[in-house]
Design an enzyme around this catalytic site. Structure first.
Site, PDB file in Angstrom:
ATOM      1  N   ASN A  23      47.390  27.553  -6.900  1.00 27.21           N
ATOM      2  CA  ASN A  23      46.267  26.659  -6.573  1.00 27.21           C
ATOM      3  C   ASN A  23      45.347  26.631  -7.791  1.00 27.21           C
ATOM      4  O   ASN A  23      45.562  27.379  -8.747  1.00 27.21           O
ATOM      5  CB  ASN A  23      45.533  27.120  -5.303  1.00 27.21           C
ATOM      6  CG  ASN A  23      45.011  28.527  -5.435  1.00 27.21           C
ATOM      7  OD1 ASN A  23      44.230  28.842  -6.331  1.00 27.21           O
ATOM      8  ND2 ASN A  23      45.475  29.416  -4.564  1.00 27.21           N
ATOM      9  N   GLY A  31      52.635  32.132   0.374  1.00 28.41           N
ATOM     10  CA  GLY A  31      53.877  31.488  -0.058  1.00 28.41           C
ATOM     11  C   GLY A  31      54.451  32.101  -1.322  1.00 28.41           C
ATOM     12  O   GLY A  31      54.385  33.321  -1.535  1.00 28.41           O
ATOM     13  N   VAL A  32      54.993  31.250  -2.162  1.00 21.68           N
ATOM     14  CA  VAL A  32      55.654  31.755  -3.367  1.00 21.68           C
ATOM     15  C   VAL A  32      54.638  32.406  -4.323  1.00 21.68           C
ATOM     16  O   VAL A  32      54.958  33.374  -5.019  1.00 21.68           O
ATOM     17  CB  VAL A  32      56.481  30.631  -4.047  1.00 21.68           C
ATOM     18  CG1 VAL A  32      55.614  29.571  -4.688  1.00 21.68           C
ATOM     19  CG2 VAL A  32      57.461  31.211  -5.055  1.00 21.68           C
ATOM     20  N   ASP A  33      53.424  31.912  -4.322  1.00 22.60           N
ATOM     21  CA  ASP A  33      52.342  32.476  -5.139  1.00 22.60           C
ATOM     22  C   ASP A  33      52.110  33.948  -4.764  1.00 22.60           C
ATOM     23  O   ASP A  33      52.071  34.844  -5.629  1.00 22.60           O
ATOM     24  CB  ASP A  33      51.074  31.644  -4.885  1.00 22.60           C
ATOM     25  CG  ASP A  33      49.983  31.866  -5.910  1.00 22.60           C
ATOM     26  OD1 ASP A  33      50.207  32.626  -6.871  1.00 22.60           O
ATOM     27  OD2 ASP A  33      48.895  31.270  -5.751  1.00 22.60           O
ATOM     28  N   THR A 117      55.568  21.825  -1.369  1.00 22.22           N
ATOM     29  CA  THR A 117      56.240  21.503  -0.095  1.00 22.22           C
ATOM     30  C   THR A 117      56.058  22.554   0.998  1.00 22.22           C
ATOM     31  O   THR A 117      56.662  22.458   2.058  1.00 22.22           O
ATOM     32  CB  THR A 117      57.749  21.260  -0.304  1.00 22.22           C
ATOM     33  OG1 THR A 117      58.352  22.461  -0.805  1.00 22.22           O
ATOM     34  CG2 THR A 117      57.988  20.119  -1.269  1.00 22.22           C
ATOM     35  N   TYR A 120      50.998  23.085   1.014  1.00 24.57           N
ATOM     36  CA  TYR A 120      50.396  21.815   0.572  1.00 24.57           C
ATOM     37  C   TYR A 120      51.003  20.577   1.228  1.00 24.57           C
ATOM     38  O   TYR A 120      50.511  19.465   1.016  1.00 24.57           O
ATOM     39  CB  TYR A 120      50.436  21.713  -0.960  1.00 24.57           C
ATOM     40  CG  TYR A 120      49.327  22.496  -1.654  1.00 24.57           C
ATOM     41  CD1 TYR A 120      48.378  23.202  -0.925  1.00 24.57           C
ATOM     42  CD2 TYR A 120      49.222  22.521  -3.042  1.00 24.57           C
ATOM     43  CE1 TYR A 120      47.369  23.920  -1.553  1.00 24.57           C
ATOM     44  CE2 TYR A 120      48.203  23.226  -3.680  1.00 24.57           C
ATOM     45  CZ  TYR A 120      47.284  23.933  -2.925  1.00 24.57           C
ATOM     46  OH  TYR A 120      46.270  24.631  -3.557  1.00 24.57           O
TER      47      TYR A 120
END
Ligand code: AR6
Length: 176
Positions: A23, A31-33, A117, A120
């Site tokens: 972000n 998530g992947v972050d 996806t 977001y």
């Protein structure tokens, strides 16, 4: 053709760079972050704090610390707001910005998650179409780069495979 679509977890990728669907604060999230920050260790957050954030569609790079890759390229994707707010162009810009940073840092292999996806909300079919279009266009002009879309779910994998078969079938993705 050195673009491929695989199912997997990007935090275990042994490549030059992985991309983080971040972000604008670049200070971590879910998530992947979240997975990337957990696997990289606390030094990644410290490195990100020094970057001063990042605009949607742009990208910034850090070392990868405890991850098995060399770099993490952080890019904030657009939040889906119905499609009329420049989302498609911003998502394409994420992929292009990441690829241009990867080139600048001498990376020969880059793994991407399906940016925007998850949290977001970008619809998978449109996101897959934009992602593959950008990777294939880059691949055609940059020999020797190995680019992979690493899908974390069967649903994402299917969306990318459907787009691949529809638009790039004549150029088989290399087999994993
Ligand atoms: N490896 C590969 N892909 C993954 C992994 C993984 N380990 N984990 C999840 N994905 P998301 P966004 C997929 O939500 O939509 C964060 O809080 C997931 O299945 O991670 O761009 C950030 O800080 C999905 O297909 O990112 C931002 O605030 C894809 O990664 C916001 O979420 C992207 O989902 C960014 O939202």
């Amino acid at each position: 053709m050195s673009v491929s679509v695989v199912l997997g977890d990007i935090t275990v990728s042994h490549v030059d760079a992985i991309v983080n669907a971040a972000n604008c604060s670049l200070l971590g999230g879910s998530g992947v972050d979240g997975a990337i920050h957990r696997a990289a260790g606390p030094e990644l957050l410290r490195a990100c704090q020094a970057l001063g954030g990042c605009e949607t569609g742009q990208a910034k790079i850090t070392p990868a610390f405890a991850l098995p890759c060399r770099y993490v390229i952080h890019t904030p994707g657009p939040i889906w707001r119905g499609g009329g707010h420049n989302e498609a162009a911003l998502l394409a810009s994420c992929y292009r910005s990441c690829l241009s940073l990867a080139l600048e840092y001498g990376c020969r292999s880059v793994d991407f998650p399906s940016i925007s996806t998850g949290v977001y909300g970008f619809p998978l079919p449109q996101a897959a179409h934009i992602a593959l279009r950008e990777l294939v266009a880059f691949d055609r002009t940059h020999e020797g780069m190995v680019l992979r879309m690493v899908c974390h779910t069967q649903e994402a994998l299917r969306a990318y495979q459907v787009d691949w078969n529809m638009f790039y079938q004549e150029t088989k993705p290399h087999e994993e």
